[in-house]
Design an enzyme around this catalytic site. Structure first.
Site, PDB file in Angstrom:
ATOM      1  N   ASN A 128       1.290  -2.586   5.352  1.00 32.29           N
ATOM      2  CA  ASN A 128       0.508  -1.371   5.521  1.00 32.29           C
ATOM      3  C   ASN A 128      -0.823  -1.400   4.770  1.00 32.29           C
ATOM      4  OD1 ASN A 128       0.031   1.680   5.843  1.00 32.29           O
ATOM      5  ND2 ASN A 128       0.214   1.438   3.621  1.00 32.29           N
ATOM      6  N   TYR A 169     -14.350  -3.624  10.024  1.00 33.49           N
ATOM      7  CA  TYR A 169     -12.988  -3.107  10.090  1.00 33.49           C
ATOM      8  C   TYR A 169     -12.342  -3.485  11.423  1.00 33.49           C
ATOM      9  CZ  TYR A 169      -9.089   0.216   9.873  1.00 33.49           C
ATOM     10  OH  TYR A 169      -7.845   0.782   9.868  1.00 33.49           O
ATOM     11  N   ALA A 170     -13.073  -3.275  12.521  1.00 33.46           N
ATOM     12  CA  ALA A 170     -12.529  -3.579  13.843  1.00 33.46           C
ATOM     13  C   ALA A 170     -12.225  -5.067  13.973  1.00 33.46           C
ATOM     14  CB  ALA A 170     -13.497  -3.124  14.931  1.00 33.46           C
ATOM     15  N   ALA A 171     -13.118  -5.911  13.470  1.00 34.13           N
ATOM     16  CA  ALA A 171     -12.888  -7.351  13.554  1.00 34.13           C
ATOM     17  C   ALA A 171     -11.636  -7.749  12.773  1.00 34.13           C
ATOM     18  CB  ALA A 171     -14.101  -8.106  13.020  1.00 34.13           C
ATOM     19  N   LYS A 231      -9.037  -5.831  12.102  1.00 34.03           N
ATOM     20  CA  LYS A 231      -7.845  -5.314  12.768  1.00 34.03           C
ATOM     21  C   LYS A 231      -7.568  -6.059  14.076  1.00 34.03           C
ATOM     22  CE  LYS A 231      -6.359  -2.178   9.906  1.00 34.03           C
ATOM     23  NZ  LYS A 231      -5.015  -2.243   9.297  1.00 34.03           N
ATOM     24  N   ARG A 244       0.280   5.836  -1.345  1.00 32.61           N
ATOM     25  CA  ARG A 244      -0.316   7.034  -0.745  1.00 32.61           C
ATOM     26  C   ARG A 244      -0.365   6.883   0.767  1.00 32.61           C
ATOM     27  NH1 ARG A 244      -6.779   6.381  -2.266  1.00 32.61           N
ATOM     28  NH2 ARG A 244      -7.035   4.316  -1.346  1.00 32.61           N
ATOM     29  N   GLY A 251       0.821  -1.212   0.000  1.00 30.94           N
ATOM     30  CA  GLY A 251       0.000   0.000   0.000  1.00 30.94           C
ATOM     31  C   GLY A 251       0.846   1.249   0.000  1.00 30.94           C
ATOM     32  N   ALA A 252       1.904   1.234  -0.832  1.00 32.60           N
ATOM     33  CA  ALA A 252       2.948   2.271  -0.753  1.00 32.60           C
ATOM     34  C   ALA A 252       2.669   3.504  -1.594  1.00 32.60           C
ATOM     35  CB  ALA A 252       4.292   1.666  -1.187  1.00 32.60           C
ATOM     36  N   VAL A 286      -2.481  -7.705  -2.142  1.00 25.98           N
ATOM     37  CA  VAL A 286      -2.220  -8.659  -1.069  1.00 25.98           C
ATOM     38  C   VAL A 286      -3.309  -9.714  -0.935  1.00 25.98           C
ATOM     39  CG1 VAL A 286      -0.785  -7.044   0.231  1.00 25.98           C
ATOM     40  CG2 VAL A 286      -3.248  -7.174   0.721  1.00 25.98           C
TER      41      VAL A 286
END
Length: 239
Positions: free
Chosen positions: A77, A142-144, A146, A15, A12-13, A55
């Protein structure tokens, strides 16, 4: 390990936080930086090696290892946020977040582990979130993802210890990137977060709490859920 002379790959390089990692790695003397993105043409940094890498695609991950077999520092990232709830949200979107935010760093870590071992152990940096430790309405997927990536970080730290690989987990609140665009609240600079992560690589620290919000959330993890979320909602209401 030292950043000076290292060979790094950042996912994810193109931005945001990823671009900040690329820039700081160059400034700190990395010998080579592979800048990985779904579309390598979107990488604007000079003096890097662009790599096509989605990825979520195992074949592209394996191809990246072939192209960048000299890596000694892997920065996981790449990530997405779809704003999907777990109970009523689209299951395909939930799976997409898990594929990117959990299975993505799992694939890259597994794939690059032999290269890291061959270069003295090296290091892995996983960009996580304070949302590894709490959630808000609409942020369940998203929380799950992460939270799963947090446990991935702990597990791979233990599993890679024998080969001398240092694994760093990076937690933070809002960062001034496209993902947080439109939110009129204080935000952390991508460069400050990336700098703290690289400092941890060099110092041997295993966890980065990038801002006050990450430190606040972690400080309440021993509380009972009702008390913990009452504390979080009170802080959000005061913000």
């Amino acid at each position: 390990m030292q950043i000076q002379g290292s060979v790094a790959l950042v996912t994810g390089a193109n931005r945001g936080i990823g671009a900040a990692f690329v820039r700081l790695l160059q400034e700190r003397g990395a010998a080579k930086v592979y800048a990985a993105a779904r579309d390598p043409r979107s990488v604007r940094a000079e003096g890097v090696v662009p790599v096509a890498l989605d990825v979520t695609d195992p074949a592209q991950v394996e191809a990246a290892v072939v192209a960048a077999g000299d890596v000694s520092l892997l920065v996981n990232n790449a990530g997405i946020s779809t704003g999907t709830s777990l109970v009523t949200g689209d299951e395909a979107a939930i799976r997409r977040e898990m594929e990117t935010n959990f299975y993505g760093p799992l694939r890259t870590t597994r794939a690059f582990a032999p290269a890291l071992r061959a270069h003295g152990g090296g290091a892995v940096v996983n960009v996580l979130s304070a949302l590894s430790w709490f959630t808000v309405p609409g942020g369940g997927a998203y929380a799950a993802s992460k939270a799963a990536a947090w446990m991935l970080t702990d597990a791979t730290r233990l599993e890679l210890a024998a080969q001398g690989t240092h694994v760093v987990g990076v937690h933070m609140g809002l960062v001034d990137t496209d993902m947080a665009a439109g939110m009129d609240v204080p935000k952390l600079s991508p460069a400050d977060l990336a700098g703290a992560a690289l400092d941890a690589v060099e110092s041997g620290a295993e966890e980065v709490l990038g801002d006050d919000w990450a430190r606040f959330i972690k400080s309440g993890l021993t509380l009972e859920p009702q008390e913990r979320y009452g504390r979080i909602l009170g802080a959000l209401g005061a913000a």
